[in-house]
Motif scaffolding. Structure first.
Motif, PDB file in Angstrom:
ATOM      1  N   TYR A 293     -11.526  81.470   5.397  1.00  0.00           N
ATOM      2  CA  TYR A 293     -12.265  80.213   5.318  1.00  0.00           C
ATOM      3  C   TYR A 293     -11.989  79.359   6.560  1.00  0.00           C
ATOM      4  O   TYR A 293     -12.890  78.726   7.119  1.00  0.00           O
ATOM      5  N   SER A 294     -10.721  79.330   6.982  1.00  0.00           N
ATOM      6  CA  SER A 294     -10.331  78.501   8.120  1.00  0.00           C
ATOM      7  C   SER A 294     -11.065  78.916   9.389  1.00  0.00           C
ATOM      8  O   SER A 294     -11.559  78.060  10.146  1.00  0.00           O
ATOM      9  N   LEU A 295     -11.158  80.207   9.645  1.00  0.00           N
ATOM     10  CA  LEU A 295     -11.814  80.685  10.862  1.00  0.00           C
ATOM     11  C   LEU A 295     -13.297  80.336  10.879  1.00  0.00           C
ATOM     12  O   LEU A 295     -13.893  80.180  11.953  1.00  0.00           O
ATOM     13  N   GLU A 296     -13.892  80.192   9.706  1.00  0.00           N
ATOM     14  CA  GLU A 296     -15.297  79.778   9.642  1.00  0.00           C
ATOM     15  C   GLU A 296     -15.513  78.389  10.235  1.00  0.00           C
ATOM     16  O   GLU A 296     -16.603  78.071  10.706  1.00  0.00           O
ATOM     17  N   THR A 297     -14.475  77.572  10.198  1.00  0.00           N
ATOM     18  CA  THR A 297     -14.633  76.160  10.565  1.00  0.00           C
ATOM     19  C   THR A 297     -14.352  75.882  12.036  1.00  0.00           C
ATOM     20  O   THR A 297     -14.504  74.746  12.481  1.00  0.00           O
ATOM     21  N   VAL A 298     -13.941  76.894  12.791  1.00  0.00           N
ATOM     22  CA  VAL A 298     -13.564  76.672  14.192  1.00  0.00           C
ATOM     23  C   VAL A 298     -14.791  76.300  15.018  1.00  0.00           C
ATOM     24  O   VAL A 298     -15.801  77.004  15.004  1.00  0.00           O
ATOM     25  N   GLU A 299     -14.692  75.191  15.728  1.00  0.00           N
ATOM     26  CA  GLU A 299     -15.760  74.732  16.619  1.00  0.00           C
ATOM     27  C   GLU A 299     -15.134  74.233  17.914  1.00  0.00           C
ATOM     28  O   GLU A 299     -14.137  73.515  17.889  1.00  0.00           O
ATOM     29  N   PHE A 300     -15.721  74.602  19.057  1.00  0.00           N
ATOM     30  CA  PHE A 300     -15.273  74.038  20.321  1.00  0.00           C
ATOM     31  C   PHE A 300     -15.778  72.608  20.448  1.00  0.00           C
ATOM     32  O   PHE A 300     -16.926  72.316  20.083  1.00  0.00           O
ATOM     33  N   VAL A 301     -14.917  71.736  20.945  1.00  0.00           N
ATOM     34  CA  VAL A 301     -15.349  70.350  21.167  1.00  0.00           C
ATOM     35  C   VAL A 301     -16.291  70.334  22.361  1.00  0.00           C
ATOM     36  O   VAL A 301     -16.127  71.088  23.320  1.00  0.00           O
ATOM     37  N   LYS A 302     -17.284  69.472  22.291  1.00  0.00           N
ATOM     38  CA  LYS A 302     -18.293  69.423  23.353  1.00  0.00           C
ATOM     39  C   LYS A 302     -17.750  68.768  24.609  1.00  0.00           C
ATOM     40  O   LYS A 302     -18.106  69.132  25.715  1.00  0.00           O
ATOM     41  N   SER A 303     -16.914  67.768  24.411  1.00  0.00           N
ATOM     42  CA  SER A 303     -16.367  67.051  25.560  1.00  0.00           C
ATOM     43  C   SER A 303     -15.023  67.633  25.922  1.00  0.00           C
ATOM     44  O   SER A 303     -14.211  67.960  25.065  1.00  0.00           O
ATOM     45  N   SER A 304     -14.749  67.761  27.214  1.00  0.00           N
ATOM     46  CA  SER A 304     -13.458  68.261  27.677  1.00  0.00           C
ATOM     47  C   SER A 304     -12.471  67.139  27.926  1.00  0.00           C
ATOM     48  O   SER A 304     -11.382  67.361  28.424  1.00  0.00           O
ATOM     49  N   SER A 305     -12.867  65.915  27.591  1.00  0.00           N
ATOM     50  CA  SER A 305     -11.968  64.787  27.788  1.00  0.00           C
ATOM     51  C   SER A 305     -10.775  64.941  26.878  1.00  0.00           C
ATOM     52  O   SER A 305     -10.860  65.454  25.770  1.00  0.00           O
ATOM     53  N   SER A 306      -9.642  64.472  27.346  1.00  0.00           N
ATOM     54  CA  SER A 306      -8.404  64.646  26.590  1.00  0.00           C
ATOM     55  C   SER A 306      -8.403  63.783  25.357  1.00  0.00           C
ATOM     56  O   SER A 306      -8.854  62.644  25.366  1.00  0.00           O
ATOM     57  N   GLN A 307      -7.917  64.348  24.270  1.00  0.00           N
ATOM     58  CA  GLN A 307      -7.739  63.605  23.045  1.00  0.00           C
ATOM     59  C   GLN A 307      -6.581  64.212  22.289  1.00  0.00           C
ATOM     60  O   GLN A 307      -6.332  65.402  22.332  1.00  0.00           O
ATOM     61  N   SER A 308      -5.817  63.392  21.630  1.00  0.00           N
ATOM     62  CA  SER A 308      -4.611  63.851  20.961  1.00  0.00           C
ATOM     63  C   SER A 308      -4.967  64.575  19.685  1.00  0.00           C
ATOM     64  O   SER A 308      -5.919  64.202  18.991  1.00  0.00           O
ATOM     65  N   PRO A 309      -4.217  65.624  19.336  1.00  0.00           N
ATOM     66  CA  PRO A 309      -4.431  66.291  18.054  1.00  0.00           C
ATOM     67  C   PRO A 309      -4.291  65.311  16.915  1.00  0.00           C
ATOM     68  O   PRO A 309      -3.441  64.430  16.935  1.00  0.00           O
ATOM     69  N   SER A 310      -5.134  65.440  15.933  1.00  0.00           N
ATOM     70  CA  SER A 310      -5.113  64.474  14.829  1.00  0.00           C
ATOM     71  C   SER A 310      -5.429  65.152  13.531  1.00  0.00           C
ATOM     72  O   SER A 310      -5.829  66.305  13.486  1.00  0.00           O
ATOM     73  N   LYS A 311      -5.277  64.392  12.465  1.00  0.00           N
ATOM     74  CA  LYS A 311      -5.618  64.872  11.127  1.00  0.00           C
ATOM     75  C   LYS A 311      -6.581  63.879  10.508  1.00  0.00           C
ATOM     76  O   LYS A 311      -6.538  62.689  10.772  1.00  0.00           O
ATOM     77  N   SER A 312      -7.425  64.354   9.632  1.00  0.00           N
ATOM     78  CA  SER A 312      -8.314  63.443   8.912  1.00  0.00           C
ATOM     79  C   SER A 312      -8.485  63.951   7.494  1.00  0.00           C
ATOM     80  O   SER A 312      -8.024  65.028   7.143  1.00  0.00           O
TER      81      SER A 312
END
Length: 259
Positions: free
Chosen positions: A237-256
């Motif tokens: 299930y987890s691998l189904e949800t993998v998406e590359f972010v469109k922007s290459s700008s830096s952003q810190s890992p987060s949780k939601s």
């Protein structure tokens, strides 16, 4: 009268066909919501790194990022140059082997049931997300394109054991009928001959790519994990949800929160 007799079977059949189609759509809708419910129960909320977003299996708990420490200058010493930040040891790196994972963006740990010869116990499983993002950012394109090989070589060298990437296969998630666009991965397994904490382990290696960007998802778990564990199902299930972010700008890992 003849026309009426000829048309009447058609009129009789139409309601039946409509009811059958309606029933089929109801079943499809029920199956879809059952799938969504199963996936939501299997996964945590969305996690984002500078490279990808994904949802990890709910059993995993995220390891904290390394903190950067520095001695702050006091107001009276404002004229003195500020000290350089001193990075601490990354606590997310493996402590069960002399292995340093390159491009580490996220790490998780879970306790999973394991069947030993004479007892049932628990052992840790680990999940890592590695990326060549920093190499691309530093314009080291040649090294970035060799990132997957670098990861595999690190693992093989650590355990002094050959890792045959020719045995890796292309797989898609979801594997069968699913309700999300299938994601393509290069998938391989590495089984160290040396036990970890007295238990044989295996490395499940997943590579996904987008242009020059490479992400390696590494699942490290006991080989004799108990049948009652749903970790591998959750990982699908987890691998189904993998998406590359469109922007290459830096952003810190987060949780939601879950969605």
């Amino acid at each position: 009268m003849v026309r009426i007799l000829l048309l009447s079977p058609v009129l009789i059949l139409l309601p039946g066909c409509g009811a059958e189609t309606y029933e089929q759509r109801l079943q499809e809708t029920a199956q879809y919501f059952a799938y969504v419910d199963s996936r939501n129960q299997a996964l945590s909320g969305s996690w984002t790194s500078p490279t990808i977003t994904m949802r990890v299996p709910i059993e995993f708990r995220q390891m904290e990022d390394p903190k950067v420490s520095a001695v702050a200058a006091s107001a009276d010493e404002s004229e003195s140059p500020a000290p350089e930040p001193v990075p601490t040891i990354d606590p997310r790196q493996p402590d069960y082997a002399d292995l340093v994972l390159p491009g580490l963006e996220g790490a998780w740990r879970a306790e999973v049931p394991v069947d030993l010869e004479n007892e049932a116990t628990e052992r840790p499983a680990y999940l890592y997300v590695l990326s060549n993002q920093s190499l691309l950012k530093e314009k080291q394109k040649e090294q970035a394109l060799k990132f997957f090989n670098t990861v595999n070589n690190q693992i093989a060298t650590t355990f002094d054991q050959f890792l045959n990437t020719e045995d890796f296969k292309s797989e898609q998630y979801p594997k069968g009928k699913g309700y999300s666009n299938p994601k393509s991965f290069t998938v391989g397994t590495f089984e160290p001959e040396t036990p970890i904490d007295g238990v044989p382990y295996q490395f499940q290696i997943y590579l996904t790519e987008s242009g020059n960007r490479q992400v390696v998802i590494l699942l490290v778990l006991p080989k004799n994990i108990a049948r009652g564990s749903k970790l591998l199902e959750q990982m699908g299930y987890s691998l189904e949800t993998v998406e590359f972010v469109k922007s290459s700008s830096s952003q810190s890992p987060s949780k939601s929160a879950n969605f």
